[in-house]
Design a protein around this motif. Structure first.
Motif, PDB file in Angstrom:
ATOM      1  N   PRO A   4       0.790  -1.237   0.000  1.00 53.86           N
ATOM      2  CA  PRO A   4       0.000   0.000   0.000  1.00 53.86           C
ATOM      3  C   PRO A   4       0.820   1.283   0.000  1.00 53.86           C
ATOM      4  O   PRO A   4       0.524   2.208  -0.779  1.00 53.86           O
ATOM      5  N   GLN A   7       2.328   1.878  -3.327  1.00 52.11           N
ATOM      6  CA  GLN A   7       1.319   2.321  -4.288  1.00 52.11           C
ATOM      7  C   GLN A   7       0.954   3.786  -4.079  1.00 52.11           C
ATOM      8  O   GLN A   7       0.768   4.539  -5.042  1.00 52.11           O
ATOM      9  N   ILE A 109      -7.802   6.650   2.080  1.00 53.69           N
ATOM     10  CA  ILE A 109      -7.466   5.598   3.044  1.00 53.69           C
ATOM     11  C   ILE A 109      -8.586   5.574   4.070  1.00 53.69           C
ATOM     12  O   ILE A 109      -8.805   6.556   4.772  1.00 53.69           O
ATOM     13  N   ASP A 124      -7.220   2.621  -0.569  1.00 59.21           N
ATOM     14  CA  ASP A 124      -6.960   1.575   0.420  1.00 59.21           C
ATOM     15  C   ASP A 124      -8.096   1.606   1.431  1.00 59.21           C
ATOM     16  O   ASP A 124      -8.066   2.373   2.388  1.00 59.21           O
ATOM     17  N   ARG A 126     -10.209  -0.715   4.049  1.00 58.95           N
ATOM     18  CA  ARG A 126     -10.200  -1.982   4.780  1.00 58.95           C
ATOM     19  C   ARG A 126     -11.388  -1.990   5.753  1.00 58.95           C
ATOM     20  O   ARG A 126     -11.276  -1.537   6.897  1.00 58.95           O
ATOM     21  N   TYR A 139       1.304   1.368   7.615  1.00 56.82           N
ATOM     22  CA  TYR A 139       2.158   2.097   6.675  1.00 56.82           C
ATOM     23  C   TYR A 139       3.527   2.366   7.318  1.00 56.82           C
ATOM     24  O   TYR A 139       4.559   2.292   6.647  1.00 56.82           O
TER      25      TYR A 139
END
Length: 330
Positions: A4, A7, A109, A124, A126, A139
């Motif tokens: 992540p 990216q 995120i 990202d 989750r 991260y």
């Protein structure tokens, strides 16, 4: 396979300042995640600032920002300033938790489900993770960097708020992050800034809210009158959900330019975020997690407590019916 952080860095232009933006009217998790991401990007050589839309409504969050000395850029200055690339944390325009980004949207995120596709280079999300702060912690681990005490404290506070001190919607990522950060940060300060800050002057209104509630089956709704911090709504919602007969609670503040509300669900088949999103469509905005949601109603669109409770009850029935149909179809 790129990780992540790799990216995200591939989506960023190292020559353009980065803006980390929280969801509107941020909470401790949004602010902790934003601060930690900004600190990491600064270490990696980026120019970075933090901003948010709306206002700080939480007494305890204001205390956290003050005690940790978190630097913030006013949204108006972020919008009118030089070109910036924006990373949104703990929210997204697609989820309806951000009305506008202050710069060019590069990344999202988040751990909230989105009902619309994301339109930016990096995403990202989750949904199984209980806090956005735990995602940002990962991260740091990917970068091989150790957070300083202030950053660790901010992340701890975010994890503790959104998981209710590891008692609600906890993932392995939250547990690992909390364990790793506990002795690196100031755990006492993190605990204190998350604890709700109420005042004596709010007690009469709390008493009235507990006496003048409305119930429809397993659904309860109560109003508070006056301009109070968001903690009051959250505390009342959490407290009222302890009633054994009740599975869904809504507390709404009927005062000010926008009527704020906080909702809680302890039923696996009543998604608080989806129910509130549906009910507030056309009246305001709202959403959140299956167990916890919030939002705003325009005063001229508020239908009254009885009607709003009925709308919530009907939306929950429709949601259950749809999910039962989907399950049978599969």
């Amino acid at each position: 396979m790129e990780r992540p952080l790799e990216q995200l860095r591939a989506a960023l232009d190292s020559k353009i300042p980065v803006l980390v933006q929280t969801h509107d009217f941020p909470d401790h998790d949004a602010m902790g995640a934003a601060y930690a991401l900004c600190e990491l990007l600064l270490r990696l050589g980026y120019e970075c600032s933090i901003t948010y839309g709306g206002m700080i409504q939480s007494i305890s969050l204001a205390s956290m920002i003050d005690q940790l000395d978190i630097p913030l850029l006013a949204f108006e200055d972020a919008v009118s300033g030089p070109e910036r690339q924006t990373i949104v944390v703990d929210g997204s325009p697609a989820a309806g938790t951000i009305k506008a980004t202050a710069g060019r949207l590069v990344g999202v995120i988040d751990h909230h489900p989105s009902r619309k596709p994301m339109k930016c280079p990096f995403v990202d999300v989750r949904t199984q993770t209980g806090s956005c702060s735990a995602i940002i912690w990962s991260y740091w681990k990917e970068a091989g960097e150790e957070p300083d005490k202030t950053t660790a404290t901010a992340l701890l506070a975010g994890i503790q708020l959104d998981t209710d001190f590891l008692s609600r919607r906890v993932s392995a990522e939250d547990l690992n992050a909390h364990y790793d950060l506990f002795f690196k940060g100031n755990s006492k300060l993190a605990r204190e800034v998350v604890r709700t800050a109420l005042s004596l002057e709010q007690l009469p209104e709390i008493g009235r809210a507990l006496m003048e509630f409305r119930v429809n089956g397993v659904f309860l709704l109560t109003e508070v009158h006056g301009d109070y911090s968001s903690e009051l709504l959250s505390v009342l919602a959490d407290f009222l959900l302890r009633l054994k007969e009740i599975q869904f609670v809504t507390v709404i503040e009927v005062s000010g330019g926008e009527y704020r509300l906080s909702a809680r669900s302890r039923s696996h088949d009543i998604d608080a975020g989806e129910i509130i999103r549906r009910v507030l469509s056309g009246k305001g905005t709202g959403g959140g997690h299956p167990h916890m949601a919030g939002g705003f109603i325009k005063p001229n669109k508020y239908p009254g407590a009885e009607r709003l409770l009925l709308d919530i009850t009907n939306a929950a029935a429709e949601y259950r019916s749809e999910n039962e149909t989907d399950s049978q179809g599969n």
